[in-house]
Motif scaffolding. Structure first.
Motif, short mmCIF file in Angstrom:
data_model
loop_
_atom_site.label_atom_id
_atom_site.label_comp_id
_atom_site.label_asym_id
_atom_site.label_seq_id
_atom_site.Cartn_x
_atom_site.Cartn_y
_atom_site.Cartn_z
N PHE A 143 -16.53 -23.44 40.10
CA PHE A 143 -15.11 -23.18 40.33
C PHE A 143 -14.89 -22.05 41.35
N VAL A 144 -15.58 -22.16 42.46
CA VAL A 144 -15.50 -21.14 43.50
C VAL A 144 -14.27 -21.39 44.39
N ILE A 156 -20.69 -13.09 48.33
CA ILE A 156 -19.74 -12.68 47.30
C ILE A 156 -18.85 -13.89 47.00
N LEU A 157 -18.92 -14.37 45.77
CA LEU A 157 -18.21 -15.58 45.38
C LEU A 157 -17.13 -15.27 44.36
N HIS A 158 -15.93 -15.75 44.63
CA HIS A 158 -14.79 -15.56 43.73
C HIS A 158 -14.59 -16.84 42.93
N ARG A 159 -14.70 -16.71 41.61
CA ARG A 159 -14.57 -17.87 40.72
C ARG A 159 -13.19 -17.90 40.07
N LEU A 175 -26.36 -23.02 43.92
CA LEU A 175 -25.43 -24.15 44.05
C LEU A 175 -24.03 -23.67 43.68
N VAL A 176 -23.04 -24.13 44.43
CA VAL A 176 -21.65 -23.80 44.11
C VAL A 176 -20.85 -25.09 43.94
N THR A 177 -19.86 -25.05 43.03
CA THR A 177 -18.86 -26.11 42.99
C THR A 177 -17.55 -25.48 43.44
N VAL A 178 -16.85 -26.18 44.32
CA VAL A 178 -15.70 -25.60 45.03
C VAL A 178 -14.39 -26.18 44.51
N ALA A 182 -9.58 -23.51 47.35
CA ALA A 182 -10.42 -22.72 48.26
C ALA A 182 -9.98 -22.87 49.71
N ASN A 183 -9.50 -24.04 50.09
CA ASN A 183 -9.23 -24.29 51.50
C ASN A 183 -8.45 -25.58 51.69
#
Length: 261
Positions: A143-144, A156-159, A175-178, A182-183
């Protein structure tokens, strides 16, 4: 650096139909599109690509026609893509899917960050990203909504977690899930479309991946859907009479009867 973006071709939500007797989605004759959340993951990878001069490779599992989705990602800015396609993959649940994807990523040999959408609009489980990370033995950050790069080389990742934002500091591989917050995914460019038209998309089957056939498809999928249905539509028109005060009182009483208040 090398980024891998996992995408999935899903039925277009605007045209999707449902077989109430079988409890499954009707995919035949239905338009397909890249899972919307995966486009957010791709956009995040492409944004970092420009900052870090990274290579972006998209990876998908599906029928041969899913090559069009891979080509779309190239038209948006990805460098290359691979499609995992084999009839033996049919019926794979999230456990089998993560096994297949992990085998493919091992064939790609090296990576720094894997990007996934937070979930898919057809399965809606949000399991593939974390499951894939577990298969590969790397951290998963879910949930980035924002990724920054610190001066000391950390990410630096904001969740986005309900009503809180958690900030995580990490170094690849991970690994990240977006999230969709985010965008806004970019559009395809003319130059990108020209590159995509010329692109050769490799199709990797299970023989190439050297996967255990007992861990893929229906045989490798312990999940079983017992049943599914569309909730019946219940509509009832109510005419409100009287002045404003009377209509408000009527609505309050009606909502109380329906246990909504």
């Amino acid at each position: 650096m090398k980024f891998i973006v996992c995408i999935k071709q899903v039925p277009d939500p605007k045209t999707v139909r449902f077989d109430e007797e079988k409890g499954t989605l009707i995919r035949e004759g239905v338009q397909s599109a890249i899972n919307p959340y995966d486009l957010n993951a791709l956009e995040e990878a492409l944004s970092l690509k420009n900052k870090l001069n990274a290579e972006v490779v998209t990876l998908s599992m599906g029928p041969p026609q899913a090559t069009e989705s891979i080509k779309q990602t190239i038209a948006m800015g990805a460098d290359s893509g691979v499609l995992l396609s084999d009839r033996k993959f049919a019926g794979s649940d999230t456990l089998a899917t993560t096994y297949i994807l992990s085998n493919a990523i091992k064939k790609l040999e090296s990576f720094d960050i894997i990007f996934c959408g937070k979930q898919t609009v057809d399965g809606d489980t949000a399991q593939v990203g974390p499951g894939l990370a577990a298969r590969l033995g790397i951290p998963s950050i879910t949930f980035v909504r924002k990724i920054e790069i610190s001066e000391d080389g950390f990410f630096i990742l904001h969740r986005e977690m309900e009503d809180h934002i958690y900030v995580v500091k990490a170094k690849p591989p991970f690994l990240v899930t977006v999230c969709d917050s985010a965008n806004t995914p970019r559009l395809e460019t003319l130059r990108g479309k020209m590159k995509a038209n010329k692109a050769n998309i490799p199709l990797w089957d299970n023989n190439f991946l050297e996967g255990n056939v007992e861990m893929i498809g229906l045989d490798g999928s312990p999940t079983r859907v017992a049943g599914a249905s569309i909730p019946p539509k219940k509509t009832q028109k109510v005419m409100l009479e009287g002045d404003d005060s009377q209509r408000v009182d009527f609505m309050i009483n009606l909502l109380r009867e329906k246990a909504l208040l």
